[in-house]
Design an enzyme around this catalytic site. Structure first.
Site, PDB file in Angstrom:
ATOM      1  N   HIS A  39       8.953  -0.737  -6.730  1.00  0.00           N
ATOM      2  CA  HIS A  39       8.255  -1.668  -7.636  1.00  0.00           C
ATOM      3  C   HIS A  39       7.034  -0.985  -8.216  1.00  0.00           C
ATOM      4  CE1 HIS A  39       5.995  -2.297  -3.916  1.00  0.00           C
ATOM      5  NE2 HIS A  39       5.083  -3.001  -4.560  1.00  0.00           N
ATOM      6  N   HIS A  64       3.679  -1.359  -8.311  1.00  0.00           N
ATOM      7  CA  HIS A  64       2.286  -1.310  -7.847  1.00  0.00           C
ATOM      8  C   HIS A  64       1.783   0.128  -7.687  1.00  0.00           C
ATOM      9  CE1 HIS A  64       2.399  -5.702  -6.226  1.00  0.00           C
ATOM     10  NE2 HIS A  64       2.042  -5.638  -7.490  1.00  0.00           N
ATOM     11  N   ASP A 117      -0.041   1.739  -5.612  1.00  0.00           N
ATOM     12  CA  ASP A 117       0.052   2.465  -4.342  1.00  0.00           C
ATOM     13  C   ASP A 117       1.493   2.884  -4.030  1.00  0.00           C
ATOM     14  OD1 ASP A 117       0.575  -0.308  -3.916  1.00  0.00           O
ATOM     15  OD2 ASP A 117       0.272  -0.067  -1.768  1.00  0.00           O
ATOM     16  N   HIS A 118       2.404   2.627  -4.974  1.00  0.00           N
ATOM     17  CA  HIS A 118       3.801   3.069  -4.833  1.00  0.00           C
ATOM     18  C   HIS A 118       4.203   4.069  -5.917  1.00  0.00           C
ATOM     19  CE1 HIS A 118       4.909  -0.060  -1.782  1.00  0.00           C
ATOM     20  NE2 HIS A 118       3.754  -0.496  -2.219  1.00  0.00           N
ATOM     21  N   HIS A 177       7.892 -10.355  -4.481  1.00  0.00           N
ATOM     22  CA  HIS A 177       6.587  -9.679  -4.408  1.00  0.00           C
ATOM     23  C   HIS A 177       6.176  -9.280  -5.832  1.00  0.00           C
ATOM     24  CE1 HIS A 177       3.408  -7.066  -2.837  1.00  0.00           C
ATOM     25  NE2 HIS A 177       3.919  -6.041  -3.497  1.00  0.00           N
ATOM     26  N   ASP A 183       7.664  -3.437  -0.408  1.00  0.00           N
ATOM     27  CA  ASP A 183       6.722  -4.469   0.057  1.00  0.00           C
ATOM     28  C   ASP A 183       7.391  -5.829   0.187  1.00  0.00           C
ATOM     29  OD1 ASP A 183       4.726  -2.581   0.093  1.00  0.00           O
ATOM     30  OD2 ASP A 183       3.628  -3.372  -1.638  1.00  0.00           O
ATOM     31  N   HIS A 208       4.302  -0.274   4.463  1.00  0.00           N
ATOM     32  CA  HIS A 208       2.944  -0.416   5.021  1.00  0.00           C
ATOM     33  C   HIS A 208       2.956  -0.579   6.537  1.00  0.00           C
ATOM     34  CE1 HIS A 208       0.556  -0.876   1.295  1.00  0.00           C
ATOM     35  NE2 HIS A 208       1.633  -1.456   0.798  1.00  0.00           N
TER      36      HIS A 208
HETATM   37 ZN   LIG Z   1       3.291  -3.989  -3.800  1.00  0.00          ZN
END
Ligand SMILES: [Zn+2]
Length: 258
Positions: free
Chosen positions: A52, A54, A56-57, A107, A133, A171
């Site tokens: 996805h 985001h 941090d990905h 998410h 996530d 995570h």
């Molecule tokens: Zn995420």
């Protein structure tokens, strides 16, 4: 084939599979841990999977980009650097491994998971999945862009995979999730054992992931919306009834402020 969890940021894992020569990574939010691992093991990066959009990905994509490097990601999300947009039902192949693409939106609007029914092949055929996530050990992702019903459907879909499936989440939220899980189900003996197990792993500086679907079905309240104890806890936290979707929605809202 080897499976590694590369720590990134405060509590992310960038998952890597390598065969001693080539590597695949999942959700490289930061390029540095990936580059370090490639150098340490003498590997060439030959595929990236993204779940996805985001930061941090995907934050490491631009630094890792090469003309001959395929980057697979959800077609329903516009992610700079994705070269191969994929959707539910597609299959990604890499060095003899096969990853089915599953829509697990909730998410984010287009979140996908990659499920390998034959796992790492000859090395370890246990089914393996990268769930981003959507699902964590003891918990699930926040519902940012989708609806509660979507997220509930996503988790139900994951719950249909073989119980032996190893789940690689993005995570290390496990201990904090398990505190919530114990508030929901204080008398769940399997949960108490999992807490002790994960506490010893963290004390030794080890990841609590991958988890397995069998473990999550026994301890994760978000996968246990039909368990009487979970239903009772949800009713005490504003669930209108004991329908699984109502229980899920009440748990997710409760967790947001836990
Ligand atoms: Zn995420």
């Amino acid at each position: 084939m080897n499976l590694l969890a590369l720590p990134a940021f405060a509590d992310n894992y960038i998952w890597m599979i390598h065969n001693g020569a080539e590597a695949l990574v999942v959700d490289p939010g930061d390029a540095a841990p990936v580059s370090d691992a490639l150098k340490r093991y003498g590997l060439k990066l030959t595929a990236i999977l993204v779940t996805h959009h985001h930061g941090d990905h995907v934050g490491g994509l631009s630094a890792l980009q090469r003309n001959d490097l395929p980057v697979y990601g959800p077609g329903a999300e516009h992610i700079a650097g994705v070269t191969h947009a994929v959707a539910d039902g597609d299959t990604v192949s890499w060095n003899g491994l096969r990853f089915g693409v599953h829509d697990v939106s909730g998410h984010t609007r287009g979140h996908i998971a990659y499920f390998a029914p034959e796992g790492l092949g000859d090395t370890d055929p246990t089914p393996l999945a990268f769930v981003g996530d959507t699902l964590f050990s003891g918990g699930c992702g926040r519902v940012f862009e989708g609806t509660m019903d979507q997220m509930h459907r996503a988790l139900n879909r994951i719950a249909q995979w073989p119980a032996s499936t190893r789940l690689c989440a993005a995570h290390e939220y496990t201990l904090s999730n398990l505190r919530f899980a114990q508030a929901v189900e204080p008398d769940n003996a399997a949960l108490a054992r999992h807490v002790a197990h994960c506490e010893s792993l963290r004390a030794a500086g080890l990841p609590t992931l991958p988890t397995t679907l069998a473990t999550e079905l026994a301890i994760n309240p978000f996968l246990r919306c039909t368990a009487p104890a979970v239903q009772s806890a949800a009713l005490a936290h504003d669930a209108p009834d004991t329908a699984p979707a109502s229980v899920f929605g009440a748990l997710r809202l409760w967790k947001n402020t836990f």
